[in-house]
Write a protein that holds these residues in place. Structure first.
Motif, PDB file in Angstrom:
ATOM      1  N   ASP A 483       0.797  -1.138   0.002  1.00 48.90           N
ATOM      2  CA  ASP A 483       0.098  -0.109  -0.042  1.00 48.90           C
ATOM      3  C   ASP A 483       0.946   1.287   0.160  1.00 48.90           C
ATOM      4  N   VAL A 484       0.767   1.863  -1.177  1.00 46.94           N
ATOM      5  CA  VAL A 484       1.751   3.280  -1.322  1.00 46.94           C
ATOM      6  C   VAL A 484       0.798   4.393  -1.153  1.00 46.94           C
ATOM      7  N   ALA A 491       2.038  14.434   1.177  1.00 46.22           N
ATOM      8  CA  ALA A 491       1.425  14.823   0.057  1.00 46.22           C
ATOM      9  C   ALA A 491       1.760  16.396  -0.500  1.00 46.22           C
ATOM     10  N   ILE A 492       2.113  17.302   0.695  1.00 47.73           N
ATOM     11  CA  ILE A 492       2.457  18.712   0.415  1.00 47.73           C
ATOM     12  C   ILE A 492       3.909  18.292   0.081  1.00 47.73           C
ATOM     13  N   HIS A 493       4.851  17.698   0.425  1.00 46.98           N
ATOM     14  CA  HIS A 493       6.359  17.451   0.204  1.00 46.98           C
ATOM     15  C   HIS A 493       6.480  16.153  -0.109  1.00 46.98           C
ATOM     16  N   PRO A 494       6.109  15.778  -1.400  1.00 43.52           N
ATOM     17  CA  PRO A 494       6.372  14.207  -1.873  1.00 43.52           C
ATOM     18  C   PRO A 494       7.854  13.999  -1.810  1.00 43.52           C
ATOM     19  N   ASP A 496      11.564  12.417  -2.585  1.00 42.28           N
ATOM     20  CA  ASP A 496      12.267  11.979  -3.882  1.00 42.28           C
ATOM     21  C   ASP A 496      11.748  10.996  -4.923  1.00 42.28           C
ATOM     22  N   GLU A 497      11.557  11.041  -5.803  1.00 43.19           N
ATOM     23  CA  GLU A 497      10.909  10.013  -6.831  1.00 43.19           C
ATOM     24  C   GLU A 497      12.141   8.809  -7.036  1.00 43.19           C
ATOM     25  N   GLN A 498      13.285   8.961  -6.970  1.00 43.10           N
ATOM     26  CA  GLN A 498      14.214   7.988  -7.435  1.00 43.10           C
ATOM     27  C   GLN A 498      14.437   7.389  -6.134  1.00 43.10           C
ATOM     28  N   SER A 499      14.353   8.033  -5.020  1.00 41.27           N
ATOM     29  CA  SER A 499      15.015   7.203  -3.857  1.00 41.27           C
ATOM     30  C   SER A 499      13.498   6.155  -3.530  1.00 41.27           C
ATOM     31  N   VAL A 500      12.177   6.664  -3.577  1.00 39.84           N
ATOM     32  CA  VAL A 500      11.190   6.002  -3.156  1.00 39.84           C
ATOM     33  C   VAL A 500      11.325   4.867  -4.247  1.00 39.84           C
ATOM     34  N   PHE A 528       0.164   7.237  -7.292  1.00 42.57           N
ATOM     35  CA  PHE A 528       0.152   6.374  -8.489  1.00 42.57           C
ATOM     36  C   PHE A 528       0.921   7.213  -9.785  1.00 42.57           C
ATOM     37  N   ASN A 529       0.498   8.449  -9.695  1.00 37.65           N
ATOM     38  CA  ASN A 529       0.984   9.399 -10.821  1.00 37.65           C
ATOM     39  C   ASN A 529       2.420   9.915 -10.774  1.00 37.65           C
ATOM     40  N   ILE A 530       2.917   9.761  -9.436  1.00 39.26           N
ATOM     41  CA  ILE A 530       4.293  10.259  -9.178  1.00 39.26           C
ATOM     42  C   ILE A 530       5.209   8.989  -9.056  1.00 39.26           C
ATOM     43  N   TYR A 531       4.831   7.860  -8.690  1.00 39.36           N
ATOM     44  CA  TYR A 531       5.938   6.762  -8.277  1.00 39.36           C
ATOM     45  C   TYR A 531       5.465   5.285  -9.151  1.00 39.36           C
ATOM     46  N   ILE A 532       4.122   5.427  -9.702  1.00 34.60           N
ATOM     47  CA  ILE A 532       3.708   4.060 -10.203  1.00 34.60           C
ATOM     48  C   ILE A 532       3.732   4.040 -11.698  1.00 34.60           C
ATOM     49  N   ILE A 533       2.905   5.123 -12.281  1.00 37.12           N
ATOM     50  CA  ILE A 533       2.679   4.995 -13.753  1.00 37.12           C
ATOM     51  C   ILE A 533       3.920   5.088 -14.462  1.00 37.12           C
ATOM     52  N   GLN A 534       4.068   4.115 -15.761  1.00 34.07           N
ATOM     53  CA  GLN A 534       5.118   4.114 -16.412  1.00 34.07           C
ATOM     54  C   GLN A 534       6.458   3.752 -15.936  1.00 34.07           C
ATOM     55  N   LYS A 535       6.429   3.291 -14.598  1.00 35.42           N
ATOM     56  CA  LYS A 535       7.692   2.981 -13.697  1.00 35.42           C
ATOM     57  C   LYS A 535       7.313   1.288 -13.137  1.00 35.42           C
TER      58      LYS A 535
END
Length: 591
Positions: A483-484, A491-494, A496-500, A528-535
């Motif tokens: 569950d992500v 949510a206000i300060h997402p 880092d995408e690469q570290s997640v 989903f839009n930040i970490y999941i889609i296309q990844k």
């Protein structure tokens, strides 16, 4: 004759001073760490006085009350609200994302609209909308006659007290609107009877009304206690009229008397008048400015290696004074360059055209029907997505310790085929009911799976160890779920995408290796839009949409509501999440 005209003209400017006094009191009541006893003296002036002044002012321009409120609601306040809220929802991160990631624009627009219509900042606007609905009905029934209107207003306030207890109703401020209708009518009728314009206010009247008000506060505190009195008036919860109505009526009388006796040529009167004329801008921008001051102070002290000071009332008051000063500068700037932003409630010289009766009636019907449906959905009586979910054969629930002790055979008998139970969270937490739910669901004949709540603050390897050490390997169980979701200020300060992605991938790989099944990822739209889609689209996806059917086509499971009420559990959470599987029974059996 000339002197009498001048005196009357000065006396008619009291309402700007009154609005200024109320605005200052509202600000003081919202300073952090306000002592509870202060609320008894500050909060009764939040909304009723504003509506009494507005009702009085509408008659001053010889406009029927519904014409005035309709004009200010639909033609003036709405655009100001949307414009100011769109500015307050901006931040440096949001502005950067709007250019760097255009796909975040819909998220910002949704945040703006939800802030405008669902968040506390929008309560005033929602109250005005609801007041226009109720006043439309009262106006049609009472035909602009003061006594019937006051009786109808008192009935409206009584209904407001009655409905003030269920919080679902308060989400759109029905109770506050119904009480404020009464005060709007009081102001309107007072002006119509020429009572205020013929009454010669003197300091003695301010002293008498002030003594009556403070005496009522003291008596209320003795009878109901300081906390009982303060909380009732602080949150505009009108459930106890024995506290709220005397304080509001006496407080309104005191403010009217005080504002009429203040020398209009004094500096304090001019300042209060200016604040009163810009009350809307004052309220919309004052709060965000104060929040940013604390935010930048935290950044500065963090860079200096020093902690934030204790948020005492005195320190909070100093920051509030700075925020008020900055807001006044913004008001001045808007006066010169953006007058449309200011919330000046003065009517134009020409009265507005008669309101279109068909449209106001249609708007009233939509507001009432929409609010009713929202309340039904909020209480789990009506599930909007049932119309879409009925097309799927396989249904199930996801549960945690919040549902308490679950009677699994009873729950399974209600057209349930599977259950996902919470197992772990982060690197060390284990759900208190996991073993009980895991065994109980399986014994009841359900396909059971376990989910892990992903932590952005722990390594993926440690989180995998936590899950693996508590969830047994079973060929008949559903695949593991991760569950992500954002929590806290994420949510206000997402993060880092690469570290997640690095830690999330480590967790998913470890689970797939141990259980021999490709894990399922659960994620709402924001993560989903930040970490999941296309990844991470190679993994089965569990989506969440509780309003409409899913807006993507790659899901395997869909959580279609979080407000379902079923029989068989007794936890603190009265609702349970419902889900469907996208495939056929054969597909589900082979999952």
């Amino acid at each position: 004759m000339s002197q009498e005209t001048t005196t009357s003209s000065q006396r008619e400017r009291w309402f700007d001073i009154a609005r200024g006094i109320c605005s200052v009191m509202v600000v003081l009541a919202h300073v952090q760490n306000v002592p509870m006893v202060y609320y008894m003296f500050l909060s009764p002036f939040m909304l009723p006085v504003f509506f009494a002044i507005s009702g009085y002012f509408s008659r001053l321009k010889d406009v029927r009350l519904i014409d005035y409120l309709y004009y200010k609601t639909l033609k003036s306040l709405f655009l100001k609200l949307i414009f100011s809220v769109s500015l307050t929802t901006l931040s440096l991160q949001v502005i950067f994302n709007l250019f760097a990631k255009p796909e975040t624009i819909p998220v910002w627009l949704w945040n703006t609209l939800s802030t405008a219509f669902l968040k506390p900042r929008a309560i005033f606007f929602s109250i005005v909308v609801l007041c226009s609905v109720f006043l439309f009905v009262i106006d049609k029934i009472c035909m602009d006659k003061p006594v019937p209107m006051l009786i109808a207003g008192a009935i409206s306030a009584a209904v407001g007290w009655t409905v003030s207890k269920p919080w679902v109703v308060r989400l759109w401020s029905w109770d506050t609107a119904l009480v404020c209708v009464f005060f709007f009518i009081i102001g309107y009728c007072a002006s119509k009877s020429k009572f205020l314009t013929s009454f010669h206010f003197k300091p003695i009247h301010t002293m008498i009304t002030g003594a009556a008000y403070f005496g009522a506060v003291a008596v209320s505190a003795l009878i109901f206690g300081v906390d009982g009195t303060a909380i009732t008036v602080a949150i505009n919860k009108w459930g106890n009229p024995m506290i709220s109505m005397p304080l509001m009526l006496l407080g309104t009388s005191f403010i009217v008397s005080l504002s009429n006796t203040i020398d209009e040529t004094s500096g304090i009167a001019r300042l209060l008048s200016y604040i009163g004329r810009h009350a809307f801008t004052f309220f919309m921008f004052g709060g965000p400015i104060l929040a940013y001051l604390w935010y930048f102070l935290g950044l500065f002290l963090h860079a200096c290696g020093r902690p934030l000071p204790d948020e005492t009332y005195l320190i909070s008051l100093v920051f509030t004074a700075i925020a008020v000063s900055i807001t006044l500068v913004i008001c001045r700037f808007c006066d010169r360059f953006l007058p449309v932003v200011n919330g000046d409630f003065r009517m134009p010289d020409a009265s507005p055209r008669p309101y279109p009766k068909v449209w106001i009636t249609a708007c009233a019907a939509v507001v009432i029907a929409g609010t009713g449906l929202f309340c039904l959905a909020r209480n789990g009586i009506w599930i909007p997505n049932n119309i879409y979910a009925k097309d799927y054969e396989i249904k199930g629930v996801d549960v945690s310790s919040y549902q308490g002790d679950i009677d699994w055979p009873r729950l399974a008998s209600q057209d349930i085929d599977f259950a996902f139970v919470k197992a772990t969270e982060g690197s060390g937490h284990v759900d208190a009911k996991f073993e009980y739910n895991w065994k109980g669901a399986a014994d009841a004949g359900l396909r059971v799976g376990a989910y892990h709540f992903f932590s952005f603050d722990s390594s993926g390897a440690d989180q995998a160890k936590n899950y693996i050490s508590h969830v047994p390997v079973s060929d008949s169980s559903l695949p593991p779920v991760v569950d992500v979701e954002f929590y806290g200020d994420k949510a206000i300060h997402p993060p880092d995408e690469q570290s997640v992605l690095r830690e999330l991938t480590a967790l998913l790989d470890a689970l797939e290796k141990h259980y021999g099944k490709k894990p399922i990822i659960y994620a709402p739209d924001d993560t989903f839009n930040i970490y999941i889609i296309q990844k991470l689209e190679q993994y089965p996806f569990w989506t969440r949409n509780i309003v409409t059917d899913p807006n993507n086509t790659i899901w395997s499971f869909w959580q279609y509501t979080s407000r379902q009420k079923l029989e068989g559990y007794d936890g603190a959470e009265e609702f349970i999440d419902m889900n469907v599987f996208i495939g056929s029974p054969d597909d589900f059996a082979g999952l």
